[in-house]
Design a protein around this motif. Sequence first.
Motif, PDB file in Angstrom:
ATOM      1  N   GLU A   9     -11.807  -9.016 -32.670  1.00  0.00           N
ATOM      2  CA  GLU A   9     -12.866  -8.062 -32.336  1.00  0.00           C
ATOM      3  C   GLU A   9     -13.198  -7.136 -33.501  1.00  0.00           C
ATOM      4  N   VAL A  10     -12.201  -6.752 -34.274  1.00  0.00           N
ATOM      5  CA  VAL A  10     -12.451  -5.871 -35.421  1.00  0.00           C
ATOM      6  C   VAL A  10     -12.852  -6.692 -36.643  1.00  0.00           C
ATOM      7  N   GLY A  11     -12.154  -7.789 -36.888  1.00  0.00           N
ATOM      8  CA  GLY A  11     -12.440  -8.593 -38.075  1.00  0.00           C
ATOM      9  C   GLY A  11     -13.839  -9.160 -38.092  1.00  0.00           C
ATOM     10  N   GLY A  12     -14.402  -9.450 -36.896  1.00  0.00           N
ATOM     11  CA  GLY A  12     -15.747 -10.011 -36.837  1.00  0.00           C
ATOM     12  C   GLY A  12     -16.837  -9.070 -37.288  1.00  0.00           C
ATOM     13  N   LEU A  13     -16.507  -7.795 -37.486  1.00  0.00           N
ATOM     14  CA  LEU A  13     -17.501  -6.815 -37.931  1.00  0.00           C
ATOM     15  C   LEU A  13     -17.652  -6.775 -39.447  1.00  0.00           C
ATOM     16  N   TYR A  14     -16.847  -7.558 -40.178  1.00  0.00           N
ATOM     17  CA  TYR A  14     -16.855  -7.496 -41.644  1.00  0.00           C
ATOM     18  C   TYR A  14     -17.238  -8.854 -42.232  1.00  0.00           C
ATOM     19  N   ASP A  15     -17.735  -8.797 -43.466  1.00  0.00           N
ATOM     20  CA  ASP A  15     -18.310  -9.994 -44.087  1.00  0.00           C
ATOM     21  C   ASP A  15     -17.354 -10.741 -45.016  1.00  0.00           C
ATOM     22  N   ASN A  16     -16.245 -10.152 -45.356  1.00  0.00           N
ATOM     23  CA  ASN A  16     -15.353 -10.796 -46.328  1.00  0.00           C
ATOM     24  C   ASN A  16     -14.405 -11.785 -45.632  1.00  0.00           C
ATOM     25  N   THR A  17     -15.009 -12.682 -44.838  1.00  0.00           N
ATOM     26  CA  THR A  17     -14.204 -13.598 -44.017  1.00  0.00           C
ATOM     27  C   THR A  17     -13.788 -14.822 -44.825  1.00  0.00           C
ATOM     28  N   ARG A  18     -12.517 -15.173 -44.728  1.00  0.00           N
ATOM     29  CA  ARG A  18     -12.001 -16.360 -45.407  1.00  0.00           C
ATOM     30  C   ARG A  18     -11.225 -17.220 -44.422  1.00  0.00           C
ATOM     31  N   LEU A  19     -11.336 -18.539 -44.590  1.00  0.00           N
ATOM     32  CA  LEU A  19     -10.613 -19.471 -43.737  1.00  0.00           C
ATOM     33  C   LEU A  19      -9.128 -19.368 -44.035  1.00  0.00           C
ATOM     34  N   ILE A  20      -8.316 -19.240 -43.000  1.00  0.00           N
ATOM     35  CA  ILE A  20      -6.899 -18.978 -43.204  1.00  0.00           C
ATOM     36  C   ILE A  20      -6.169 -20.141 -43.882  1.00  0.00           C
ATOM     37  N   THR A  21      -6.682 -21.359 -43.744  1.00  0.00           N
ATOM     38  CA  THR A  21      -5.981 -22.516 -44.303  1.00  0.00           C
ATOM     39  C   THR A  21      -6.308 -22.766 -45.766  1.00  0.00           C
ATOM     40  N   THR A  22      -7.527 -22.414 -46.226  1.00  0.00           N
ATOM     41  CA  THR A  22      -7.937 -22.715 -47.604  1.00  0.00           C
ATOM     42  C   THR A  22      -8.372 -21.471 -48.377  1.00  0.00           C
ATOM     43  N   PHE A  23      -8.581 -20.332 -47.640  1.00  0.00           N
ATOM     44  CA  PHE A  23      -9.050 -19.070 -48.222  1.00  0.00           C
ATOM     45  C   PHE A  23     -10.460 -19.160 -48.790  1.00  0.00           C
ATOM     46  N   GLU A  24     -11.202 -20.183 -48.432  1.00  0.00           N
ATOM     47  CA  GLU A  24     -12.602 -20.224 -48.845  1.00  0.00           C
ATOM     48  C   GLU A  24     -13.432 -19.306 -47.967  1.00  0.00           C
ATOM     49  N   ARG A  25     -14.542 -18.792 -48.505  1.00  0.00           N
ATOM     50  CA  ARG A  25     -15.394 -17.875 -47.750  1.00  0.00           C
ATOM     51  C   ARG A  25     -16.134 -18.638 -46.645  1.00  0.00           C
ATOM     52  N   VAL A  26     -16.180 -18.028 -45.466  1.00  0.00           N
ATOM     53  CA  VAL A  26     -16.897 -18.611 -44.330  1.00  0.00           C
ATOM     54  C   VAL A  26     -17.670 -17.501 -43.642  1.00  0.00           C
ATOM     55  N   ASP A  27     -18.567 -17.882 -42.743  1.00  0.00           N
ATOM     56  CA  ASP A  27     -19.354 -16.889 -42.012  1.00  0.00           C
ATOM     57  C   ASP A  27     -18.474 -16.141 -41.014  1.00  0.00           C
ATOM     58  N   PRO A  28     -18.778 -14.860 -40.761  1.00  0.00           N
ATOM     59  CA  PRO A  28     -18.033 -14.118 -39.734  1.00  0.00           C
ATOM     60  C   PRO A  28     -18.120 -14.835 -38.387  1.00  0.00           C
ATOM     61  N   GLY A  29     -17.023 -14.857 -37.654  1.00  0.00           N
ATOM     62  CA  GLY A  29     -16.991 -15.536 -36.367  1.00  0.00           C
ATOM     63  C   GLY A  29     -16.576 -16.983 -36.446  1.00  0.00           C
ATOM     64  N   THR A  30     -16.410 -17.521 -37.646  1.00  0.00           N
ATOM     65  CA  THR A  30     -15.951 -18.898 -37.796  1.00  0.00           C
ATOM     66  C   THR A  30     -14.520 -19.024 -37.283  1.00  0.00           C
ATOM     67  N   ASP A  31     -14.272 -20.058 -36.489  1.00  0.00           N
ATOM     68  CA  ASP A  31     -12.917 -20.272 -35.982  1.00  0.00           C
ATOM     69  C   ASP A  31     -11.943 -20.411 -37.146  1.00  0.00           C
ATOM     70  N   GLY A  32     -10.885 -19.623 -37.121  1.00  0.00           N
ATOM     71  CA  GLY A  32      -9.899 -19.659 -38.195  1.00  0.00           C
ATOM     72  C   GLY A  32     -10.222 -18.750 -39.351  1.00  0.00           C
TER      73      GLY A  32
END
Length: 420
Positions: free
Chosen positions: A312-335
């Motif tokens: 709920e808090v993390g989805g408000l920010y844009d610096n989202t990274r996929l937990i398995t590869t650390f590549e940038r992804v859109d907010p709300g992306t699973d993982g």
Amino acid sequence: MLKAAAFAPFAAVALLAAFVVDDGPLFEVFARPGDHQDGRLNGLAGFALAAAGLAILVAAMEMPVALFVATVLVISYGNLGKQAVAAVSDDPFLGTSGFVVGGFLGGFFGQIGARLIEETAVPVASLWPSLPLFVFLASSAAVVAALFREMLFERDDPLVMLSTGLLLWLFGALAGPVGAVEIVGALALTVALGYISYALEAASVAGMLSGVLFSLLVIVFGGFGWFAVLMAFFAIGALSTKFRYDEKRNRGVAEDNDGARGTGNVLGNAAVALVAVVGFAASTRIPVDGTLFQYAFAGSMAAALSDTLSSEVGGLYDNTRLITTFERVDPGTDGGVTWQGELSGLVGAAIVAVVAMLLLSAVTTPVGGAVVLLGGLAGMTVDSVLGATVEGARVGNEAVNFTATLVGAVVSTGVAFLVL
């Protein structure tokens, strides 16, 4: 004598409803939508057959007669209560409330009547110590039946009755002595919780019933300390869902249904905790230390709140990274994770750990709190990993949440077993 005779009248009613009564005033009294077209009382026949099936359990497997009577009357008077409300209002919350109130009254007085018939030499005053237990069983059965009715169709009364009867039998077997103050406090808290969660649109009707049932069982089988741990998740989780909801909806990361949690969401996050409470209640009958169930409960709740806050808090920010590869992804992306979400998840797990340290008898030291915190973080991490790898078409969000809380429970229990 009552046990042996319980089956026959319901079987007779089922036969009459299915093959004899096909017209006339009696038919009109019991007819449901669709019965006129079929020319027989399918609803009444199914209800009677389900009652006959429960009666077989009474005779063959020693199901208590009082619980059998309570189950039949919970469904019967619950339906009457819902129909009475439907005559003046189509509000789903009021209709469900009518079912629960009618079912509770039927189940409560049904237990008293059955006990008096079974034990004719026992004075009525001797039942006073059992009244709090009767209240608990009647209220839990009414909520269980209402929940099944909300999830199923009206014609599924046989399934509702059988499921309610079996669960009521389990609750009766697990429940120890129930005090009057305990049950009054439990009902007051759970009813208030249900109303507030629905009024604030934090839960659907089915989600509200699930929360009320879980809370009632947690208080009676565990205690008010367990309830406080549960509320740490429900209350803070609900507030975090509503936090900047419009912004999250615009970003496409908000919960559906305006953030109202349904039964699937409640089950996904709290089913493991419920199993832990039931295990704790049964620990006096099985060779397992009840302390471990306390850690399982707290660890699963820590994982649930940690995961909820991180999402709920993390989805408000844009610096989202996929937990398995650390590549940038859109907010709300699973993982996808953010450092703000991970920090919020850490805070959520810590809140549950502190509440558990203060109120659970087994988790009273900083080491015990750290064990719960570790379980919460492990569950949050597994949730993100599963989101990045399997969640989507193959695995739903509820299944991922369930797995995360299970990991939280297993990690906390395993570490507690090894180091405490």
